[in-house]
Design a protein around this motif. Structure first.
Motif, PDB file in Angstrom:
ATOM      1  N   ARG A   1       0.829  -1.205   0.000  1.00 13.55           N
ATOM      2  CA  ARG A   1       0.000   0.000   0.000  1.00 13.55           C
ATOM      3  C   ARG A   1       0.867   1.260   0.000  1.00 13.55           C
ATOM      4  O   ARG A   1       0.571   2.231  -0.702  1.00 13.55           O
ATOM      5  CB  ARG A   1      -0.932  -0.012   1.214  1.00 13.55           C
ATOM      6  CG  ARG A   1      -1.979  -1.131   1.180  1.00 13.55           C
ATOM      7  CD  ARG A   1      -3.158  -0.794   0.306  1.00 13.55           C
ATOM      8  NE  ARG A   1      -4.076  -1.900   0.172  1.00 13.55           N
ATOM      9  CZ  ARG A   1      -5.066  -2.180   1.036  1.00 13.55           C
ATOM     10  NH1 ARG A   1      -5.251  -1.399   2.091  1.00 13.55           N
ATOM     11  NH2 ARG A   1      -5.864  -3.212   0.837  1.00 13.55           N
TER      12      ARG A   1
ATOM     13  N   GLU B   1       2.368   1.732  -3.443  1.00  8.41           N
ATOM     14  CA  GLU B   1       1.370   2.174  -4.419  1.00  8.41           C
ATOM     15  C   GLU B   1       0.982   3.631  -4.223  1.00  8.41           C
ATOM     16  O   GLU B   1       0.783   4.368  -5.198  1.00  8.41           O
ATOM     17  CB  GLU B   1       0.122   1.285  -4.312  1.00  8.41           C
ATOM     18  CG  GLU B   1       0.336  -0.146  -4.790  1.00  8.41           C
ATOM     19  CD  GLU B   1      -0.864  -1.028  -4.512  1.00  8.41           C
ATOM     20  OE1 GLU B   1      -0.942  -2.102  -5.118  1.00  8.41           O
ATOM     21  OE2 GLU B   1      -1.715  -0.657  -3.666  1.00  8.41           O
ATOM     22  N   GLU B   2       0.881   4.058  -2.970  1.00  6.92           N
ATOM     23  CA  GLU B   2       0.386   5.400  -2.666  1.00  6.92           C
ATOM     24  C   GLU B   2       1.512   6.424  -2.471  1.00  6.92           C
ATOM     25  O   GLU B   2       1.265   7.618  -2.467  1.00  6.92           O
ATOM     26  CB  GLU B   2      -0.501   5.364  -1.427  1.00  6.92           C
ATOM     27  CG  GLU B   2      -1.742   4.497  -1.612  1.00  6.92           C
ATOM     28  CD  GLU B   2      -2.676   4.551  -0.426  1.00  6.92           C
ATOM     29  OE1 GLU B   2      -2.502   5.443   0.432  1.00  6.92           O
ATOM     30  OE2 GLU B   2      -3.594   3.710  -0.360  1.00  6.92           O
TER      31      GLU B   2
END
Length: 304
Positions: A294, A297-298
């Motif tokens: 996560r 990805e962010e």
């Protein structure tokens, strides 16, 4: 493989790979060095190298570990690891050449199970690790809840209520954190072993399987564990508590804890649903790997 995780506990350091659907891939487990910090970090470096050898140098890697890493100072507080006072971020940069996200193991369990597991779709859920130590983690709407000072619902180092000790004639047992009477000292694996030994069944939790008198030991253990569950329910009131760790694999543990908890709760307080971790032993390391994915990805750090 798209991400990897490391699960650091008092007995083992497990490295595991995960595929595009977070399905588990290969894994490698080594014993946790307990003698000193240098041996510990050497073993951790070898596990990071193994993950990168399997998934490439750019593989997102997250770490789940017992204890607490303070968000501001980066210092480790761990009762069951030889790295208390170490600066985790600096040591990880030495090992990996970059920062690796670190998550308390109970938070990693809660995070994993809140995303596709036994705590999904409940709004709030608690992950409770019953293993070498005892700790809890909290997720809200699928995200780790923010915690002042990095304390990850450190239930294990709250005091066992005096009423529970009095019921069973128990004194204040020492804890690895340096204090006495912590819940972990009675309910975690070594605590269960001490209860069993005091009732004439040496050999720890495994010896309880077929031993005469095992039911009496487990009933006392469940009563003490129910006090911990009541603390969770009276403070956080989660609809679901997901159980992980080695003691969660004892046959009938959910039913045993449900029976013990019912008379402990104040009238009118609804009990939580007790569930076993859907992802079993891999749930904590899955949560750590999912956190790393996560963040990759962010491009930003998640609350942990």
């Amino acid at each position: 493989m798209i991400c990897g995780g490391l699960d650091i506990g008092g007995t083992k350091i497990e490295a595991r790979l995960f595929g595009p659907g977070m399905e588990p891939g290969g894994s490698r487990r080594v014993e946790t060095p307990r003698s000193d910090a240098e041996a510990f970090f050497a073993a951790l470096a070898a596990q990071v190298a193994w993950l990168r050898g399997q998934g490439g140098t750019g593989l997102p890697i997250g770490i789940a570990m017992s204890g607490v890493v303070q968000p501001d100072s980066g210092l480790v507080h761990a009762a069951n690891l030889p790295i208390g006072g170490e600066h985790m971020a600096s040591r990880l940069r030495e090992i990996a050449g970059r920062a690796l996200p670190v998550m308390n193991d109970a938070m990693a369990l809660a995070f994993s199970e809140a995303n596709g597991g036994a705590g999904s779709a409940t709004g709030a859920s608690v992950g409770l690790v019953l293993g070498t130590g005892l700790a809890a983690g909290l997720c809200l709407d699928g995200r780790p809840a923010p915690r002042h000072g990095g304390i990850a619902v450190e239930l294990g180092h709250c005091g066992m209520p005096a009423r529970a000790l009095a019921r069973h004639g128990l004194g204040l047992w020492p804890c690895g954190c340096g204090r006495q009477g912590c819940i972990e000292s009675y309910v975690a694996g070594p605590g269960l072993a001490r209860l069993a030994d005091g009732m004439g069944i040496p050999g720890g939790a495994r010896a309880l399987a077929d031993a005469p008198g095992a039911e009496a030991v487990l009933d006392i253990w469940a009563d003490l564990a129910a006090e911990a569950l009541e603390v969770l329910q009276m403070t956080l009131a989660p609809p679901v508590v997901v159980l992980g760790g080695g003691l969660s694999r004892m046959p009938g543990v959910v039913a045993r804890l449900e029976r013990a908890l019912a008379p402990r709760l104040m009238a009118g307080v609804p009990p939580p649903a007790l569930r076993l971790a859907r992802f079993g032993d891999a749930s904590g390391v899955r949560g750590a790997a999912l956190l790393a994915l996560r963040e990759a990805e962010e491009g930003a750090a998640w609350t942990r």
